[in-house]
Design a protein around this motif. Structure first.
Motif, PDB file in Angstrom:
ATOM      1  N   VAL A 183       1.070  -1.269   0.190  1.00 11.19           N
ATOM      2  CA  VAL A 183      -0.107  -0.090   0.151  1.00 11.19           C
ATOM      3  C   VAL A 183       0.688   1.228   0.064  1.00 11.19           C
ATOM      4  O   VAL A 183       0.510   2.015  -0.781  1.00 11.19           O
ATOM      5  CB  VAL A 183      -1.053   0.177   1.370  1.00 11.19           C
ATOM      6  N   ILE A 184       1.809   1.016   0.928  1.00  8.41           N
ATOM      7  CA  ILE A 184       2.737   2.193   0.544  1.00  8.41           C
ATOM      8  C   ILE A 184       3.381   1.856  -0.865  1.00  8.41           C
ATOM      9  O   ILE A 184       3.645   4.120  -0.964  1.00  8.41           O
ATOM     10  CB  ILE A 184       3.602   2.218   1.466  1.00  8.41           C
ATOM     11  N   LEU A 185       3.902   1.728  -1.209  1.00 10.57           N
ATOM     12  CA  LEU A 185       4.018   2.108  -2.717  1.00 10.57           C
ATOM     13  C   LEU A 185       3.827   2.461  -3.350  1.00 10.57           C
ATOM     14  O   LEU A 185       3.928   3.059  -4.431  1.00 10.57           O
ATOM     15  CB  LEU A 185       4.864   0.140  -3.436  1.00 10.57           C
ATOM     16  N   PHE A 186       2.230   1.610  -2.997  1.00 12.58           N
ATOM     17  CA  PHE A 186       1.370   2.207  -4.606  1.00 12.58           C
ATOM     18  C   PHE A 186       1.040   3.545  -4.290  1.00 12.58           C
ATOM     19  O   PHE A 186       1.350   4.518  -5.224  1.00 12.58           O
ATOM     20  CB  PHE A 186      -0.289   1.030  -3.964  1.00 12.58           C
ATOM     21  N   LEU A 187       0.934   4.180  -2.619  1.00 16.42           N
ATOM     22  CA  LEU A 187       0.403   5.212  -2.836  1.00 16.42           C
ATOM     23  C   LEU A 187       1.868   6.563  -2.745  1.00 16.42           C
ATOM     24  O   LEU A 187       1.569   7.521  -2.914  1.00 16.42           O
ATOM     25  CB  LEU A 187      -0.381   5.416  -1.821  1.00 16.42           C
ATOM     26  N   MET A 188       3.041   5.657  -3.128  1.00 15.33           N
ATOM     27  CA  MET A 188       3.877   7.407  -2.944  1.00 15.33           C
ATOM     28  C   MET A 188       3.709   7.900  -4.100  1.00 15.33           C
ATOM     29  O   MET A 188       4.073   8.886  -3.739  1.00 15.33           O
ATOM     30  CB  MET A 188       5.365   6.470  -2.971  1.00 15.33           C
ATOM     31  N   PRO A 189       3.750   8.060  -5.710  1.00 12.45           N
ATOM     32  CA  PRO A 189       3.024   8.836  -6.664  1.00 12.45           C
ATOM     33  C   PRO A 189       2.326   9.799  -5.808  1.00 12.45           C
ATOM     34  O   PRO A 189       2.587  10.947  -6.033  1.00 12.45           O
ATOM     35  CB  PRO A 189       3.016   8.262  -7.798  1.00 12.45           C
ATOM     36  N   TRP A 190       1.172   9.324  -5.376  1.00  7.69           N
ATOM     37  CA  TRP A 190      -0.067  10.529  -4.868  1.00  7.69           C
ATOM     38  C   TRP A 190       0.435  11.734  -3.901  1.00  7.69           C
ATOM     39  O   TRP A 190       0.206  12.713  -3.465  1.00  7.69           O
ATOM     40  CB  TRP A 190      -0.713   9.266  -4.493  1.00  7.69           C
ATOM     41  N   VAL A 191       1.520  10.634  -2.767  1.00  6.86           N
ATOM     42  CA  VAL A 191       1.850  11.591  -2.069  1.00  6.86           C
ATOM     43  C   VAL A 191       3.348  12.711  -2.502  1.00  6.86           C
ATOM     44  O   VAL A 191       2.658  13.663  -2.157  1.00  6.86           O
ATOM     45  CB  VAL A 191       3.173  10.282  -0.894  1.00  6.86           C
ATOM     46  N   TRP A 192       3.919  12.357  -3.549  1.00  7.88           N
ATOM     47  CA  TRP A 192       5.199  13.185  -4.493  1.00  7.88           C
ATOM     48  C   TRP A 192       4.104  14.455  -4.880  1.00  7.88           C
ATOM     49  O   TRP A 192       3.787  15.417  -4.679  1.00  7.88           O
ATOM     50  CB  TRP A 192       5.816  12.555  -4.501  1.00  7.88           C
ATOM     51  N   LEU A 215      11.194  14.291  -6.982  1.00  4.57           N
ATOM     52  CA  LEU A 215      10.880  13.318  -5.345  1.00  4.57           C
ATOM     53  C   LEU A 215      11.030  11.803  -5.942  1.00  4.57           C
ATOM     54  O   LEU A 215      11.090  11.203  -5.447  1.00  4.57           O
ATOM     55  CB  LEU A 215       9.565  13.952  -5.156  1.00  4.57           C
ATOM     56  N   MET A 216       9.767  11.361  -7.318  1.00  3.50           N
ATOM     57  CA  MET A 216      10.130  10.324  -7.883  1.00  3.50           C
ATOM     58  C   MET A 216      10.642  10.029  -8.281  1.00  3.50           C
ATOM     59  O   MET A 216      10.796   8.423  -7.980  1.00  3.50           O
ATOM     60  CB  MET A 216       8.835  10.173  -8.546  1.00  3.50           C
ATOM     61  N   LEU A 217      11.959  10.539  -8.915  1.00  2.00           N
ATOM     62  CA  LEU A 217      12.813  10.239  -9.274  1.00  2.00           C
ATOM     63  C   LEU A 217      13.793   9.308  -8.761  1.00  2.00           C
ATOM     64  O   LEU A 217      14.155   8.001  -8.913  1.00  2.00           O
ATOM     65  CB  LEU A 217      13.482  11.056 -10.264  1.00  2.00           C
ATOM     66  N   PHE A 218      13.948  10.617  -7.417  1.00  2.00           N
ATOM     67  CA  PHE A 218      14.665   9.984  -6.518  1.00  2.00           C
ATOM     68  C   PHE A 218      14.224   8.638  -5.638  1.00  2.00           C
ATOM     69  O   PHE A 218      14.849   7.478  -5.563  1.00  2.00           O
ATOM     70  CB  PHE A 218      14.664  10.718  -5.177  1.00  2.00           C
ATOM     71  N   ALA A 219      12.993   8.586  -5.334  1.00  2.95           N
ATOM     72  CA  ALA A 219      12.061   7.024  -4.262  1.00  2.95           C
ATOM     73  C   ALA A 219      12.142   5.979  -5.604  1.00  2.95           C
ATOM     74  O   ALA A 219      12.512   4.892  -4.888  1.00  2.95           O
ATOM     75  CB  ALA A 219      10.866   7.230  -4.660  1.00  2.95           C
ATOM     76  N   ALA A 220      12.000   6.575  -6.865  1.00  2.00           N
ATOM     77  CA  ALA A 220      12.057   5.125  -7.716  1.00  2.00           C
ATOM     78  C   ALA A 220      13.451   4.306  -8.179  1.00  2.00           C
ATOM     79  O   ALA A 220      13.465   3.505  -8.126  1.00  2.00           O
ATOM     80  CB  ALA A 220      12.076   5.589  -8.906  1.00  2.00           C
ATOM     81  N   PHE A 221      14.475   5.652  -7.916  1.00  2.00           N
ATOM     82  CA  PHE A 221      16.116   5.002  -7.685  1.00  2.00           C
ATOM     83  C   PHE A 221      16.392   3.852  -6.472  1.00  2.00           C
ATOM     84  O   PHE A 221      17.354   3.039  -6.529  1.00  2.00           O
ATOM     85  CB  PHE A 221      17.663   5.821  -7.837  1.00  2.00           C
ATOM     86  N   CYS A 225       5.617  11.255 -13.065  1.00  2.93           N
ATOM     87  CA  CYS A 225       4.682  11.722 -12.067  1.00  2.93           C
ATOM     88  C   CYS A 225       4.734  13.342 -11.904  1.00  2.93           C
ATOM     89  O   CYS A 225       3.675  14.137 -11.339  1.00  2.93           O
ATOM     90  CB  CYS A 225       5.732  11.493 -11.012  1.00  2.93           C
ATOM     91  N   GLY A 226       5.900  14.438 -12.770  1.00  2.00           N
ATOM     92  CA  GLY A 226       5.751  15.419 -12.762  1.00  2.00           C
ATOM     93  C   GLY A 226       4.653  15.908 -13.296  1.00  2.00           C
ATOM     94  O   GLY A 226       4.434  16.459 -13.561  1.00  2.00           O
ATOM     95  N   GLU A 264       2.673   3.630 -12.279  1.00  3.80           N
ATOM     96  CA  GLU A 264       3.620   3.933 -11.538  1.00  3.80           C
ATOM     97  C   GLU A 264       3.943   2.738 -10.743  1.00  3.80           C
ATOM     98  O   GLU A 264       5.518   2.567 -11.171  1.00  3.80           O
ATOM     99  CB  GLU A 264       3.706   5.124 -10.688  1.00  3.80           C
ATOM    100  N   TYR A 265       3.121   1.824 -10.466  1.00  5.22           N
ATOM    101  CA  TYR A 265       3.592   1.034 -10.149  1.00  5.22           C
ATOM    102  C   TYR A 265       4.320  -0.431 -11.055  1.00  5.22           C
ATOM    103  O   TYR A 265       4.943  -1.191 -10.236  1.00  5.22           O
ATOM    104  CB  TYR A 265       2.330   0.401  -8.697  1.00  5.22           C
ATOM    105  N   SER A 266       3.519  -0.456 -11.461  1.00  4.81           N
ATOM    106  CA  SER A 266       2.976  -1.530 -12.974  1.00  4.81           C
ATOM    107  C   SER A 266       5.387  -0.963 -13.712  1.00  4.81           C
ATOM    108  O   SER A 266       5.791  -1.908 -13.737  1.00  4.81           O
ATOM    109  CB  SER A 266       2.615  -1.586 -13.675  1.00  4.81           C
ATOM    110  N   LEU A 267       6.056  -0.181 -13.466  1.00  2.00           N
ATOM    111  CA  LEU A 267       6.810   0.872 -13.992  1.00  2.00           C
ATOM    112  C   LEU A 267       7.611   0.521 -12.989  1.00  2.00           C
ATOM    113  O   LEU A 267       8.782  -0.271 -13.475  1.00  2.00           O
ATOM    114  CB  LEU A 267       6.586   1.440 -14.652  1.00  2.00           C
ATOM    115  N   ILE A 268       7.770   0.381 -11.528  1.00  2.00           N
ATOM    116  CA  ILE A 268       8.730   0.429 -11.050  1.00  2.00           C
ATOM    117  C   ILE A 268       9.075  -0.603  -9.908  1.00  2.00           C
ATOM    118  O   ILE A 268      10.241  -0.682  -8.934  1.00  2.00           O
ATOM    119  CB  ILE A 268       9.512   1.777 -10.491  1.00  2.00           C
ATOM    120  N   VAL A 269       7.775  -0.595  -9.600  1.00  2.00           N
ATOM    121  CA  VAL A 269       7.471  -2.053  -8.697  1.00  2.00           C
ATOM    122  C   VAL A 269       7.867  -2.932  -8.834  1.00  2.00           C
ATOM    123  O   VAL A 269       8.227  -3.971  -9.088  1.00  2.00           O
ATOM    124  CB  VAL A 269       6.361  -1.261  -7.462  1.00  2.00           C
TER     125      VAL A 269
END
Length: 1185
Positions: free
Chosen positions: A48-57, A82-88, A154-155, A191-196
């Motif tokens: 759930v945290i990973l799924f909602l991370m883009p929404w947070v940023w 922020l999303m780029l940093f989180a993705a890395f 995300c941006g 986002e989830y399907s792309l990086i998680v």
């Protein structure tokens, strides 16, 4: 959902659980909340945290923008960064976990937990937990690329969903909240399907995602929606763009549903489909047989349209469009290949091998001259009409209107001539002009004479008259008079190309435009005011194609509904679905219309009346190259052999119009005996089309048989049944198969006969033994007479003028010591293990014990000293010394037990023998074939069976010396040579003994079958024979010839004299291949087009011996056209079932026999690994002239 009946499952229990776990993951883009086992709570919390991370940023940036702290573009940059940093961080965490556990994984041989899809979680941030949550990427490049794309998405997504922006777009705040909330849900899924973790997509095109294209699918569509919004931001005052942006903002929140239903194609399928659509409808081309051809043709065609825009002269533009349109409609690749081959052959100066596709026979100087003349005439006509004819708006008396009337007449004539060529008119009424009750090639060709003449007239009108008439119509158009615009360049580039690329469709489109012009002459109408003729033709072409698709899809849907209602075993379970389809008929029509607009298959889920819109895909349907995969088996060779002849027959049928309108994506089904041929058109052009031919399995299953029987019924009612009425109705109109025509094709007919009463007849088997000796004599004599060194030896022998010496085992000489093995070793008890009870048994094991101790030693040959020599190697020892004179006439009696060295003097002396004829060497057997392996007593006993009269008759019939003077006298002398005869007696009787064993009894049918299959009984001569592969094959061939002779004598009558017997054997040698179906030589004989092939077999079910005869002859193949949308829909369902639902159950419902839909045959014809055709050809160009 689980089953339709007790025996026909939709999804079995395991697959159902698997599907219920996979589908929620697909909907949400990757999170696995339904695991099927108990997992710690932190697994779900982490997802759930990973799924909602883009929404947070994104929410953070949105909040700062709404508060007026940041501008919109700074907000997008902040959220994206922020999303780029989180993705890395996410990707490198996954990489660290995989590297940490790699050592442990290598030590584990079997991981039961992994096999059961379970994981042993130890902690919230443990290695196993991270690997489960974030599987990671296979390639480092994708790790970096996907991370950057995640930040960018995300941006831009934050910018796209800013509340103020949405309110301004719609002018109200009522819909802002749902669009914002559900829009961010769409972004989080992407986002989830792309990086998680990438979910399995219902829209799966490739069986394996080698290059990790699937994670890019959902971001691709998000970027496409955002790009429209960006264009609207920077390109103001465009009302149409604003309306499109408003619609797309609403559709954006429905993207998860479209992804889950598999309506949107993956990137690779989308790219190929888009190129095909633009090439066909925007540029006037055709879909291509390969990806490379498609890409090159798309680039060249687009370059043509762009270039035409920059040509300043109107005459130059028209000439350019006409010339390039004609050239691009030709099969340039094959023409270039043929030209290159001819140049290479000319440089070498010798005749080179033909091309694999045999293209050079089609592109001779006559064809090239024909194309050059057509091109020159087209350019002259275009330039003259455009330069001298006056331009005016179309009216009833204008030159363009007059040409339009001519085109209408041509269209009607061509339509009538095309329908006359086929057995059914509109697929409903039987054609009264088509030949009736045709079952033989000769009768069909006689009755088809008139249709052939009509086909020639149609070809002339279609390929010579119609294109020039349409060029005249286009050249006289007023749109080409002034400065041309983008629409003129695109529309007329397509129009001038379609004239040649697809003449029949272009003629229909031109006639429709002309009729509309005449009916609507007012210039105030939008059709006449805003559109030029090129764009009108383009729109009419799209409408024509979509209308044809809509009718085919509607017919397919109705067929499924009727089949579900009429089949008793499925009526109860499908009644509810049928009622729902009838009640919600408007919704079903909307689905069909939507599928038609996208040019995507109508997908019947599990082949039930439960319809979905499949994702758009190329015309070829499958991602792999055409003809590269097939389930090759022993029957593949029958299809490979018939393809060249079938291609020639298709050429005449297609050119004459017997197969109807030729369009890429059309499917045809051919039927002959147990063979089913699947034909697909890949591309079409001016006087050519490219096809793929597949062969379906010959070993028919119950489902295969049921549908093949329906195919036979459809064809029999069309071609073989007599009707009292002139225009009878097609009895099988509702079937997806519509009969078209019959094709005369040169192929092998397959006849299987039961040999009961022949192979088990005591009299026949008794004659078999005597005939075998005669055939052995003939085979060996023919072999020796055809040796390549015969003529060379003839001249050498004539020069020498002497008879030469040779050593022969003396058949009439008695050994000095009678060995007890003469009788004991021939005891039939040795062969007790090789009995007739084991028909298919392998070579038996020799009894051990005393027999093994006294086993005879087989020596392959004797190397005796040449008279006059000084040194020789002794037979008894291995020392080299002086050989006494007596040793020149001394030899071991081969086949006797090994004796002590001191007793070797007691064996028989074999004198040196010399040929009485100097030419006997020509027919002398190889030296190693003359070695002895049988006791002299047995050889003397069997030599009495040798047919001396037959032997002499065979020698006198030889033709190898007929070029020499006094050939008959030479052959007479050779026939009287007793030494040569003793050679043949020894070789023939040894082979005879090897084939029958020690018991001189009548062979049984089981014995015949075993030896025919190459399994010989054990005997003293078995090792001797098997050590000589060439002689073994000759003996086996003689045995098989004798069996065929026995069958022919029983069927056709006895052989009257030696001359008839020789003629019969010569026919076997030249026109027959007699062997096993499993032999490689059987396949070679088919490809070499041996007129006849024979094989002996045994049917264990019926307990009978069978004979199989293949006869090469010209026979009729019945061909019908399949509903293309029915094929596409069933293949789309097959792809969904196997690649997504992994429903590979061989007894699943969707593969069961369906006589109306031919479902089982359609599944077979799919490309492997989903289908299993046993043959698939490369793209075959067919030249339609």
């Amino acid at each position: 959902m689980r089953r339709m009946s007790p025996d026909v499952p939709l999804l079995n229990d395991y697959k159902q659980d698997f599907f219920l776990k996979r589908f929620p993951q697909t909907v949400l883009g990757g999170p696995r909340f339904k695991l099927g086992y108990c997992a710690p709570p932190y697994i779900y919390v982490n997802q759930v945290i990973l799924f909602l991370m883009p929404w947070v940023w994104g929410g953070l940036g949105t909040l700062l923008y709404q508060l007026g702290i940041l501008e919109d573009y700074y907000t997008a940059a902040l959220s994206g960064g922020l999303m780029l940093f989180a993705a890395f961080i996410i990707q490198f965490t996954s990489l660290y976990a995989r590297n940490k556990s790699v050592t442990v994984e290598r030590m584990l041989t079997t991981d039961i937990l992994t096999e059961e899809d379970e994981h042993d979680f130890t902690s919230c941030a443990g290695t196993e937990t991270i690997k489960f949550l974030i599987p990671g990427k296979k390639y480092i490049a994708n790790t970096v690329l996907h991370s950057f794309l995640a930040g960018l998405m995300c941006g831009l997504g934050t910018w796209y969903l800013l509340p103020k922006r949405i309110s301004l777009l719609y002018g109200s705040t009522g819909g802002t909240v749902p669009l914002f909330a559900f829009g961010w849900l769409t972004l989080c899924i992407g986002e989830y399907s792309l990086i998680v973790n990438t979910a399995a997509e219902t829209a799966t095109f490739q069986p394996q995602d080698t290059y990790e294209i699937t994670p890019l699918m959902r971001p691709l569509y998000i970027f496409s929606f955002v790009s429209v919004d960006l264009a609207h931001r920077f390109m103001v005052n465009i009302p149409a763009l604003e309306q499109v942006n408003q619609i797309l903002h609403i559709l954006f929140i429905f993207l998860p549903f479209l992804w889950a239903l598999g309506t949107l194609p993956p990137p690779d399928a989308l790219f190929l489909w888009a190129m095909e659509q633009v090439l066909e409808f925007g540029l006037g081309g055709s879909s291509m047989s390969t990806r490379l051809r498609l890409l090159l043709m798309f680039i060249i065609s687009a370059g043509t349209a762009v270039t035409s825009y920059f040509i300043p002269s109107t005459v130059g533009v028209v000439l350019f469009m006409t010339g390039l349109g004609f050239l691009l409609s030709l099969n340039l690749s094959d023409m270039g290949l043929a030209f290159k081959h001819s140049v290479t052959r000319h440089r070498v100066g010798t005749k080179s091998k033909p091309l694999p596709s045999d293209s050079e026979k089609h592109f001779t100087w006559k064809e090239c001259l024909f194309y050059i003349i057509i091109l020159v005439l087209a350019l002259i006509e275009t330039s003259l009409l455009h330069h001298f004819a006056g331009f005016s708006q179309i009216s009833k008396n204008s030159p363009q209107a007059i040409v339009g009337y001519v085109l209408m007449i041509l269209l009607i004539i061509l339509w009538i001539l095309r329908e006359i060529q086929s057995v059914c008119i509109f697929g409903i009424f039987r054609n009264p002009f088509y030949p009736k009750d045709v079952q033989t090639v000769t009768l069909f060709l006689e009755k088809q004479t008139r249709l052939v003449k009509i086909g020639v007239v149609r070809w002339i009108l279609l390929n010579l008259v119609s294109p020039f008439a349409m060029i005249a119509f286009l050249s006289l158009d007023s749109s080409l008079q002034g400065l041309h615009s983008v629409s003129v360049s695109i529309g007329f580039t397509r129009a001038f190309r379609m004239v040649w690329q697809n003449t029949e469709n272009a003629l229909l489109e031109t006639v429709i435009v002309s009729v509309v012009h005449l009916l609507i002459s007012s210039t105030d109408v939008w059709w006449n005011r805003s559109l030029d003729t090129g764009i009108r033709l383009l729109l009419v072409g799209i409408m024509r194609d979509r209308l044809i698709q809509f009718i085919s899809k509607l017919q397919f849907a109705v067929t499924i509904l009727l089949a579900s209602l009429t089949e008793k075993k499925r009526r109860k379970s499908t009644t509810t679905l049928c009622i729902l389809n009838i009640v919600f008929c408007p919704f079903v029509l909307v689905l069909i219309i939507f599928s038609t607009l996208l040019s995507s298959p109508l997908l019947p889920l599990f082949s039930l009346p439960l319809f979905l819109v499949g994702f758009p895909r190329p015309v070829r349907i499958w991602p792999g190259a055409v003809g590269t995969t097939a389930c090759v088996c022993a029957d593949t060779v029958y299809y490979a052999h018939m393809v060249p002849s079938l291609t020639t027959a298709l050429q005449a049928a297609m050119a004459g119009g017997s197969l109807g309108l030729l369009l890429p994506g059309s499917h045809y089904l051919g039927r002959f005996q147990d063979r089913l041929i699947w034909i697909m058109i890949l591309e079409c052009g001016y006087t050519y089309c490219c096809i793929n031919i597949k062969g379906l399995e010959l070993q028919e299953t119950s489902c295969h048989t049921a549908e093949a029987q329906r195919v036979d019924e459809v064809f029999q009612s069309a071609f073989e049944q007599e009707y009292s009425r002139i225009c009878s109705i097609n009895e099988h109109f509702g079937n997806v198969l519509t009969p078209c025509t019959v094709l005369p094709v040169k192929l092998y007919s397959d006849a299987r006969n039961v040999l009961s009463g022949i192979i088990d007849s005591h009299d026949n088997l008794k004659e078999f033994k005597g005939d075998l000796i005669k055939v052995l004599v003939w085979i060996l004599v023919q072999y020796c007479s055809r040796k390549p060194s015969v003529q060379e030896v003839v001249h050498k022998t004539e020069n020498k003028g002497k008879a030469s010496l040779t050593i022969l085992p003396a058949l009439n000489a008695s050994p000095q010591t009678q060995s007890p093995e003469d009788t004991d070793s021939l005891n039939s008890e040795i062969l007790d293990d090789w009995s007739d009870d084991n028909v298919f048994g392998v070579e038996p094991t020799i009894r051990k014990g005393k027999e093994e101790k006294n086993q005879l030693k087989v020596v392959s040959g004797i190397n005796l000293p040449i008279p006059g020599s000084v040194e020789s190697q002794g037979v008894g020892d291995h020392s080299i010394g002086t050989v006494p004179e007596n040793s020149l006439y001394e030899s071991v009696i081969l086949g006797y037990p090994v004796v002590d060295k001191g007793k070797q003097k007691d064996v028989a002396y074999i004198p040196l023998m010399e040929f009485s004829c100097s030419h006997s060497h020509l027919l002398s057997l190889p030296e190693e074939w003359t070695s002895n392996c049988l006791p002299n007593s047995k050889m003397r006993e069997m030599s009495s069976l040798f047919p001396e009269e037959w032997y002499q008759f065979v020698l006198r019939q030889l033709e190898c010396l007929h070029s020499e003077q006094n050939a008959s006298n030479v052959l007479e002398e050779i026939a009287k040579d007793k030494v040569l005869k003793d050679f043949y007696v020894h070789a023939v009787m040894t082979c005879y003994f090897s084939l029958f064993g020690v018991d001189n009894m009548v062979p049984s049918p089981g014995h015949i079958l075993r030896v025919y299959s190459g399994v010989l009984p054990w005997s003293l001569a078995l090792d001797w024979l098997t050590e000589k592969p060439e002689l073994f094959q000759l003996a086996l061939k003689a045995f098989r010839y004798t069996l065929k002779l026995m069958i022919d004598k029983a069927s056709l009558g006895p052989i009257e004299d030696f001359k008839e017997l020789i003629n019969c054997l010569e026919e076997y040698e030249t026109d027959w291949y007699i062997g096993l179906v499993s032999d490689e030589k059987w396949k070679e004989a088919i490809l070499q087009e041996k007129p006849y092939l024979f094989s002996l077999g045994y049917d264990p079910n019926m307990g009978v011996y069978t004979g199989r005869v293949l006869t090469l002859q010209e026979l009729l193949i019945q061909v019908g056209k399949l509903n293309a949308e029915a094929v596409r829909g069933q293949w789309a369902n097959l792809s969904w079932e196997l690649l997504y639902a992994t429903n590979d159950d061989e007894e699943r419902y969707s593969i069961q026999a369906h006589p109306l839909l031919l479902r089982n045959l359609t599944v077979q014809a799919a490309d492997p690994p989903l289908g299993y055709p046993i043959y698939s050809s490369k793209p075959l160009p067919i030249h339609l002239y």
